[in-house]
Design a protein around this motif. Structure first.
Motif, mmCIF file in Angstrom:
data_model
loop_
_atom_site.group_PDB
_atom_site.id
_atom_site.type_symbol
_atom_site.label_atom_id
_atom_site.label_comp_id
_atom_site.label_asym_id
_atom_site.label_seq_id
_atom_site.Cartn_x
_atom_site.Cartn_y
_atom_site.Cartn_z
ATOM 1 N N THR A 1 0.799 -1.225 0.000
ATOM 2 C CA THR A 1 0.000 0.000 0.000
ATOM 3 C C THR A 1 0.828 1.268 0.000
ATOM 4 N N GLY A 2 2.086 1.155 0.448
ATOM 5 C CA GLY A 2 2.909 2.349 0.614
ATOM 6 C C GLY A 2 2.640 3.077 1.913
ATOM 7 N N LEU A 3 1.823 2.484 2.785
ATOM 8 C CA LEU A 3 1.512 3.093 4.075
ATOM 9 C C LEU A 3 2.670 2.929 5.052
ATOM 10 N N PRO A 4 2.831 3.868 5.979
ATOM 11 C CA PRO A 4 3.772 3.641 7.082
ATOM 12 C C PRO A 4 3.330 2.420 7.881
ATOM 13 N N LEU A 5 4.256 1.803 8.578
ATOM 14 C CA LEU A 5 3.962 0.564 9.290
ATOM 15 C C LEU A 5 2.823 0.732 10.293
ATOM 16 N N ALA A 6 2.803 1.848 11.021
ATOM 17 C CA ALA A 6 1.740 2.068 12.006
ATOM 18 C C ALA A 6 0.376 2.167 11.329
ATOM 19 N N SER A 7 0.338 2.800 10.171
ATOM 20 C CA SER A 7 -0.915 2.914 9.423
ATOM 21 C C SER A 7 -1.354 1.557 8.889
ATOM 22 N N ALA A 8 -0.398 0.763 8.437
ATOM 23 C CA ALA A 8 -0.712 -0.579 7.949
ATOM 24 C C ALA A 8 -1.297 -1.435 9.066
ATOM 25 N N GLN A 9 -0.764 -1.253 10.262
ATOM 26 C CA GLN A 9 -1.293 -2.000 11.413
ATOM 27 C C GLN A 9 -2.755 -1.632 11.668
ATOM 28 N N ARG A 10 -3.078 -0.349 11.538
ATOM 29 C CA ARG A 10 -4.477 0.078 11.715
ATOM 30 C C ARG A 10 -5.354 -0.444 10.589
#
Length: 256
Positions: free
Chosen positions: A118-127
């Motif tokens: 997705t290209g999301l930061p890891l914290a965002s991917a976790q959410r």
């Protein structure tokens, strides 16, 4: 009665496809805020993801449509019922092995893998993996296999819909269902919906006025009947630039 309520998709619409920024839309966001017009986010994102963006956008107590219409986020709510998601994952595991193997859902991935695709930061991917109502994923098989996959899931009460990047599984609720529910709650006289991908089509057609935001990164939206009638229009610019272009033009048209 609320004169106008705006419903907006996020990725590729209000948020830039590449960097997830809404900076280009800020003038239109400011205009909505100045006029007290509710902005209802309508997204495939989870409540956990939306909560962060909702706060950043200063949307107060306005609800949001999450997981492609499968749920409603209400600020301050502690609802964490994931029964619908558990049922979807169980249905996947009941499919023939060859069909199941061709679909990789977020529940099959690590946070790091979701961040990578997705290209999301890891914290965002976790959410993004804190799901309650739906399961997005990637289809790796043939078109014929995908049709068989969708047919088999339908027999288990699960629907699959294509978004900008993912095939998302749910119990069938759409963004249009969320629009109707929230519009009724707010006693909206008119509704404006903006989106860029096929999973936005029902919402665009359910609104008083729909805006198809130009999509340079996916299949986009084919011509809709409302375009000939003037109830659906398209932007010249993609993403948040197109979003701002459309919203400001419509607000200008509706000034007293």
């Amino acid at each position: 009665m609320t004169e106008l309520v705006v419903f907006s998709d996020l990725d590729g619409t209000l948020l830039d496809h590449e960097n997830y920024s809404y900076a280009a839309a800020q003038p239109a966001l400011d205009a909505l805020g100045a006029r007290g017009i509710p902005l209802i986010l309508a997204t495939s994102k989870t409540a956990a993801e939306v909560a962060v963006l909702h706060k950043s956008l200063n949307l107060g107590q306005w609800p949001a449509i999450v997981e492609n219409g499968a749920g409603i986020y209400r600020p301050g709510s502690k609802d964490a019922d994931d029964a619908a998601y558990t049922e979807i994952r169980a249905a996947l595991d009941r499919l023939p092995a060859e069909l199941r193997a061709a679909f990789t859902g977020f529940g099959d991935m690590t946070d790091a893998k979701v961040a990578q695709i997705t290209g999301l930061p890891l914290a965002s991917a976790q959410r993004a993996r804190q799901r309650q109502h739906s399961e997005p994923g990637l289809w790796h098989g043939s078109d014929a296999g995908r049709a068989s996959f969708q047919h088999a899931l339908a027999g288990l009460g699960i629907q699959a819909r294509s978004g900008g990047r993912f095939l998302t599984l749910s119990h069938g609720q759409t963004k249009a269902d969320g629009l109707r529910q929230i519009a009724a709650e707010l006693n909206a006289r008119r509704t404006l919906a903006l989106g860029d991908a096929p999973n936005d089509t029902d919402m665009l057609q359910a609104a008083s006025l729909g805006v198809i935001v130009r999509n340079d990164h996916g299949p986009g939206i084919p011509e809709l009947p409302g375009e000939a009638l003037g109830t659906i229009r398209r932007t010249a610019q993609p993403g948040p630039s197109g979003w701002a272009e459309a919203v400001l033009a419509i607000l200008n048209d509706t000034k007293d």
